[in-house]
Scaffold this motif. Structure first.
Motif, short mmCIF file in Angstrom:
data_model
loop_
_atom_site.label_atom_id
_atom_site.label_comp_id
_atom_site.label_asym_id
_atom_site.label_seq_id
_atom_site.Cartn_x
_atom_site.Cartn_y
_atom_site.Cartn_z
N THR A 122 0.82 -1.20 0.00
CA THR A 122 0.00 0.00 0.00
C THR A 122 0.85 1.25 0.00
OG1 THR A 122 -0.12 -0.11 2.42
CG2 THR A 122 -1.91 -1.12 1.18
N PHE A 123 2.17 1.09 -0.22
CA PHE A 123 3.12 2.19 -0.26
C PHE A 123 3.17 2.98 1.04
CE2 PHE A 123 4.62 1.47 -4.25
CZ PHE A 123 3.68 1.54 -5.26
N GLU A 124 3.01 2.30 2.17
CA GLU A 124 3.19 2.95 3.46
C GLU A 124 4.62 2.69 3.91
OE1 GLU A 124 -1.39 2.27 4.97
OE2 GLU A 124 0.28 1.33 6.00
N THR A 125 5.34 3.75 4.23
CA THR A 125 6.75 3.60 4.58
C THR A 125 6.90 3.09 6.00
OG1 THR A 125 6.86 5.89 5.30
CG2 THR A 125 7.47 5.44 3.03
N SER A 126 8.02 2.46 6.24
CA SER A 126 8.31 1.99 7.58
C SER A 126 9.80 2.12 7.83
CB SER A 126 7.90 0.53 7.76
OG SER A 126 8.58 -0.26 6.82
N CYS A 127 10.16 2.50 9.05
CA CYS A 127 11.56 2.64 9.40
C CYS A 127 12.03 1.32 10.00
CB CYS A 127 11.75 3.76 10.43
SG CYS A 127 11.28 5.37 9.77
N THR A 128 13.07 0.74 9.43
CA THR A 128 13.55 -0.54 9.90
C THR A 128 15.07 -0.53 9.92
OG1 THR A 128 13.49 -1.36 7.63
CG2 THR A 128 11.58 -1.82 8.99
N GLY A 178 9.67 9.87 -1.94
CA GLY A 178 9.37 9.60 -0.53
C GLY A 178 8.14 10.30 -0.04
N LYS A 179 7.69 11.34 -0.74
CA LYS A 179 6.54 12.10 -0.28
C LYS A 179 5.24 11.69 -0.98
CE LYS A 179 5.09 16.86 0.65
NZ LYS A 179 5.44 18.29 0.51
N CYS A 180 5.21 11.74 -2.33
CA CYS A 180 3.95 11.47 -3.04
C CYS A 180 3.91 10.09 -3.68
CB CYS A 180 3.69 12.55 -4.08
SG CYS A 180 4.80 12.47 -5.51
N LYS A 181 5.00 9.32 -3.59
CA LYS A 181 5.07 7.93 -4.05
C LYS A 181 5.03 7.74 -5.57
CE LYS A 181 4.99 7.24 0.29
NZ LYS A 181 6.29 7.36 0.97
N SER A 231 8.99 18.13 -4.60
CA SER A 231 10.07 17.87 -3.65
C SER A 231 11.39 17.74 -4.39
CB SER A 231 9.81 16.58 -2.87
OG SER A 231 8.64 16.67 -2.12
N VAL A 232 12.47 18.20 -3.77
CA VAL A 232 13.81 18.02 -4.34
C VAL A 232 14.29 16.63 -3.95
CG1 VAL A 232 16.20 18.82 -4.33
CG2 VAL A 232 14.33 20.48 -4.25
N LEU A 233 14.58 15.81 -4.97
CA LEU A 233 14.94 14.41 -4.73
C LEU A 233 16.44 14.16 -4.88
CD1 LEU A 233 12.08 12.73 -6.78
CD2 LEU A 233 12.12 13.23 -4.33
N GLY A 234 17.14 15.06 -5.53
CA GLY A 234 18.57 14.85 -5.77
C GLY A 234 19.11 15.92 -6.68
N ASN A 272 18.99 11.53 -3.45
CA ASN A 272 19.24 11.47 -2.01
C ASN A 272 18.44 10.32 -1.42
OD1 ASN A 272 20.74 13.90 -2.24
ND2 ASN A 272 18.85 15.08 -2.06
N VAL A 273 19.11 9.40 -0.76
CA VAL A 273 18.43 8.23 -0.19
C VAL A 273 17.34 8.66 0.79
CG1 VAL A 273 18.78 6.21 1.30
CG2 VAL A 273 20.40 6.70 -0.54
N ALA A 274 17.55 9.75 1.49
CA ALA A 274 16.57 10.21 2.48
C ALA A 274 15.27 10.69 1.84
CB ALA A 274 17.18 11.34 3.31
N ASP A 275 15.30 11.02 0.53
CA ASP A 275 14.13 11.60 -0.12
C ASP A 275 13.38 10.62 -1.00
OD1 ASP A 275 14.57 14.19 0.97
OD2 ASP A 275 16.19 14.48 -0.48
#
Length: 202
Positions: A18-24, A53-56, A113-116, A136-139
């Motif tokens: 469902t494109f819900e992010t999770s921190c692992t 990372g924001k709008c998928k 969003s700025v992605l890189g 950017n991996v964070a984005d």
């Protein structure tokens, strides 16, 4: 394999169906992105889709993988989707103390969003950085094709959707069965009356 190791090193987040992010942690990322490594070490990993990372929105995939930048927590792709806009304004970016470059931002078309970035001008020693998309991996997040597991339980091999035509057909069959039952009941009643009259005469 190199692509998988670089993704794990940067701790790229995984996204479920469902494109819900999770921190692992890195172990969980390895299991989610690439399955059980011990059991499937010889098998090939499914392609990875990289998404904003924001709008998928999808921005690229692992078939365009070009490596990673360890010190800057970035991944490199040779090609991107049309959802990525290459900015027009150059800005100064310092890779090292004596390595100033000009870069333009990579912007998500969906949410801005700025992605890189893309290197537009570099010193000769950094010319290898040009003509590649740096994310950017964070984005960004990622999704492994073929990782979906959830299924609906089938009721049977001849299962079919309930449409108006199907419903009308079922209702017609039920009406015919009802008429047949009524006809049989009436015939049975006539037989019973005939038997009773025969008994009375005796």
């Amino acid at each position: 394999m190199a692509a998988r190791e670089n993704l794990l090193k940067h701790g790229l987040k995984n996204v479920n169906a469902t494109f819900e992010t999770s921190c692992t942690d890195s172990t969980a990322v390895e299991e989610k992105l690439f399955g059980q490594v011990e059991e499937d070490e010889d098998g090939e990993d499914g392609p990875v889709v990289f998404i904003c990372g924001k709008c998928k929105l999808p921005v690229g995939d692992s078939l365009s993988w070009d490596g990673s930048e360890d010190g800057q927590n970035q991944i490199r792709l040779k090609r991107v989707t049309e959802n990525v806009i290459v900015g027009k304004e150059n800005r100064l970016h310092e890779v090292g103390k004596r390595s100033a470059c000009l870069v333009v931002d990579l912007i998500c078309q969906g949410c801005s969003s700025v992605l890189g970035m893309v290197y537009s001008s570099t010193p000769k020693s950094l010319d290898h950085k040009r003509f590649t998309f740096y994310f950017n991996v964070a984005d960004i997040d990622s999704y492994v094709l073929g990782s979906a597991r959830q299924m609906l339980a089938a009721e049977g091999p001849k299962e079919q959707p309930v449409t108006l035509e199907y419903r009308g057909s079922v209702e017609q069959q039920l009406t015919e069965m009802k008429m047949l039952v009524l006809s049989m009941a009436q015939r049975l009643e006539e037989i019973e009356i005939g038997l009773q009259e025969g008994c009375d005469e005796v």
